[in-house]
Write an enzyme that holds these catalytic residues in place. Structure first.
Site, mmCIF file in Angstrom:
data_model
loop_
_atom_site.group_PDB
_atom_site.id
_atom_site.type_symbol
_atom_site.label_atom_id
_atom_site.label_comp_id
_atom_site.label_asym_id
_atom_site.label_seq_id
_atom_site.Cartn_x
_atom_site.Cartn_y
_atom_site.Cartn_z
ATOM 1 N N PRO A 104 0.938 -0.831 0.031
ATOM 2 C CA PRO A 104 -0.116 -0.144 0.047
ATOM 3 C C PRO A 104 0.791 1.334 -0.203
ATOM 4 C CG PRO A 104 -1.046 -1.374 1.284
ATOM 5 C CD PRO A 104 0.341 -2.299 1.155
ATOM 6 N N CYS A 105 0.582 1.983 -1.266
ATOM 7 C CA CYS A 105 1.268 3.041 -0.843
ATOM 8 C C CYS A 105 1.153 4.435 0.046
ATOM 9 C CB CYS A 105 1.230 3.385 -2.595
ATOM 10 S SG CYS A 105 -0.254 4.061 -3.189
ATOM 11 N N GLN A 106 -0.557 4.452 0.319
ATOM 12 C CA GLN A 106 -1.084 5.993 1.103
ATOM 13 C C GLN A 106 -0.807 5.835 2.237
ATOM 14 O OE1 GLN A 106 -2.557 2.782 0.121
ATOM 15 N NE2 GLN A 106 -4.863 2.846 -0.309
ATOM 16 N N PRO A 107 0.208 5.422 3.241
ATOM 17 C CA PRO A 107 1.138 5.821 3.843
ATOM 18 C C PRO A 107 2.274 6.994 3.382
ATOM 19 C CG PRO A 107 0.282 3.519 4.196
ATOM 20 C CD PRO A 107 0.418 4.024 2.294
ATOM 21 N N TRP A 108 2.103 6.384 2.905
ATOM 22 C CA TRP A 108 3.846 7.661 1.836
ATOM 23 C C TRP A 108 2.896 9.168 0.641
ATOM 24 C CZ3 TRP A 108 7.018 5.738 5.025
ATOM 25 C CH2 TRP A 108 6.655 4.153 5.351
#
Length: 142
Positions: A104-108
């Protein structure tokens, strides 16, 4: 003339529209597992390159439903294993050549408020690395 060919039962008799064609390949160039499988973005090109997916991990129920509809049925890939949540995977039941995953890329990103490792999804990197270390594939792609 073309409508005669299309409507001709003798011309289409070799098609069995009730059952999908079994496109299984008897020999594969490599095997892989699909972590964070989503709807199969990694899987499509890997299969075109001669890969055989042995298992997949995903937690989103809608994504799982689409993935299963697109890639699994009673005729093809019916032996493929659902590995469930990546945080629960330890040792794989088989040796694979490749481990792939779209972490998942959302945290970044701005979408996830740039919380990084302070977001529980950001910590999933550690699970991906743990699985690679434990299972020692020839390669991995994240």
């Amino acid at each position: 003339m073309s409508s005669q060919i299309i409507n001709s039962p003798t011309k289409l008799s070799f098609f069995n529209l009730e059952k999908p064609i079994n496109l299984q390949i008897s020999e594969y160039r490599f095997t892989f597992i699909d972590l964070f499988a989503g709807i199969g973005g990694f899987r499509i090109p890997l299969e075109k390159l001669g890969g055989k997916c042995l298992g997949y991990s995903e937690i989103d129920s809608d994504a799982i439903k689409v993935y299963q509809q697109n890639f699994l049925n009673q005729y093809i890939n019916n032996d493929e294993k659902y590995l469930e949540d990546i945080t629960k995977i330890s040792e794989l039941p088989w040796q694979v050549n490749l481990i792939v995953g779209g972490v998942p890329c959302q945290p970044w990103s701005v979408a996830g408020k740039l919380r990084g490792f302070d977001d529980s999804r950001g910590k999933l990197w550690f699970d991906a690395i743990r699985i690679v270390e434990k299972n020692q594939p020839e390669a991995f792609i994240f």
